[in-house]
Design a protein around this motif. Structure first.
Motif, PDB file in Angstrom:
ATOM      1  N   TYR A  30       0.851  -1.188   0.000  1.00  0.00           N
ATOM      2  CA  TYR A  30       0.000   0.000   0.000  1.00  0.00           C
ATOM      3  C   TYR A  30       0.886   1.237   0.000  1.00  0.00           C
ATOM      4  N   GLY A  32       0.479   5.637   0.212  1.00  0.00           N
ATOM      5  CA  GLY A  32      -0.445   6.730   0.464  1.00  0.00           C
ATOM      6  C   GLY A  32       0.174   7.723   1.408  1.00  0.00           C
ATOM      7  N   LEU A  95      -7.360   1.045  10.869  1.00  0.00           N
ATOM      8  CA  LEU A  95      -7.635   1.164   9.442  1.00  0.00           C
ATOM      9  C   LEU A  95      -8.768   0.241   9.010  1.00  0.00           C
ATOM     10  N   HIS A  96      -9.592   0.738   8.119  1.00  0.00           N
ATOM     11  CA  HIS A  96     -10.700  -0.020   7.542  1.00  0.00           C
ATOM     12  C   HIS A  96     -10.281  -0.461   6.145  1.00  0.00           C
ATOM     13  N   GLN A  97     -10.383  -1.762   5.889  1.00  0.00           N
ATOM     14  CA  GLN A  97     -10.025  -2.280   4.570  1.00  0.00           C
ATOM     15  C   GLN A  97     -11.222  -2.155   3.640  1.00  0.00           C
ATOM     16  N   LYS A  98     -11.017  -1.430   2.550  1.00  0.00           N
ATOM     17  CA  LYS A  98     -12.024  -1.262   1.509  1.00  0.00           C
ATOM     18  C   LYS A  98     -11.435  -1.844   0.234  1.00  0.00           C
ATOM     19  N   MET A 101      -7.995  -0.388  -0.985  1.00  0.00           N
ATOM     20  CA  MET A 101      -7.463   0.695  -0.153  1.00  0.00           C
ATOM     21  C   MET A 101      -7.642   0.406   1.341  1.00  0.00           C
ATOM     22  N   GLU A 103      -8.129   2.827   4.921  1.00  0.00           N
ATOM     23  CA  GLU A 103      -8.446   4.193   5.329  1.00  0.00           C
ATOM     24  C   GLU A 103      -8.744   4.207   6.818  1.00  0.00           C
ATOM     25  N   PRO A 116      -5.552  11.508   9.925  1.00  0.00           N
ATOM     26  CA  PRO A 116      -6.103  10.641   8.886  1.00  0.00           C
ATOM     27  C   PRO A 116      -5.016   9.913   8.085  1.00  0.00           C
ATOM     28  N   LYS A 118      -4.676   7.415   4.548  1.00  0.00           N
ATOM     29  CA  LYS A 118      -5.327   6.912   3.342  1.00  0.00           C
ATOM     30  C   LYS A 118      -4.270   6.234   2.480  1.00  0.00           C
ATOM     31  N   GLU A 120      -3.540   3.362  -0.837  1.00  0.00           N
ATOM     32  CA  GLU A 120      -4.054   2.635  -1.995  1.00  0.00           C
ATOM     33  C   GLU A 120      -3.208   1.391  -2.240  1.00  0.00           C
TER      34      GLU A 120
END
Length: 146
Positions: A30, A32, A95-98, A101, A103, A116, A118, A120
């Motif tokens: 990742y 970001g 962190l929340h896995q989407k 990504m 976030e 924050p 973020k 990718e």
């Protein structure tokens, strides 16, 4: 000769399901930022030893620095959420896995600042997978060797 051939075929048939269950870890990269201004790179590997519960190991670094920071990681599979505690508790990332990504926030050890984050997901080549796995293994060795 027939006995050896039969024995070899028997072993091949018997052991192939066993070896097919041994898998390489899923590796993710990742890139970001933290607070939109501190660029970072994060490497995660999900391992599933012997069919048990999978666990995640990883590290990250600020792109302008050389040193990697080891992460102690817990993952809530139902909610796709990570809790990542930095080595020596220099901070925590929630962190929340989407899709493609991660976030969330990074919290300082005093708990006063929530910044924050973020990230990718980026593709990894086989060479990069080996390089990152070696860096992580060396990091674990440095921090945990007796």
């Amino acid at each position: 000769m027939k006995k050896y051939l039969f024995f070899s075929l028997f072993l091949l048939c018997f052991l192939s399901p066993v070896f097919s269950q041994i898998s390489k870890p899923e590796q993710m990269l990742y890139k970001g930022s933290i607070n939109g201004k501190y660029n970072i790179t994060m490497y995660l590997a999900i391992e599933d030893p012997c069919g048990g519960n999978p666990y995640t190991i990883g590290m990250y670094k600020y792109d302008h620095e050389e040193d990697w920071i080891e992460l102690n990681i817990s993952f809530n599979e139902e909610e796709n959420r990570y809790c990542m505690v930095e080595y020596l508790f220099t901070g925590v990332m929630l962190l929340h896995q989407k899709p493609a990504m991660l976030e969330g926030v990074r919290i300082n050890p005093d708990g006063k600042n929530q910044i924050p984050v973020k990230l990718e997901k980026k593709p990894l080549t086989e060479t990069q997978k080996e390089e990152f796995a070696d860096i992580l293994q060396n990091l674990f060795y440095i921090h945990n060797d007796c």
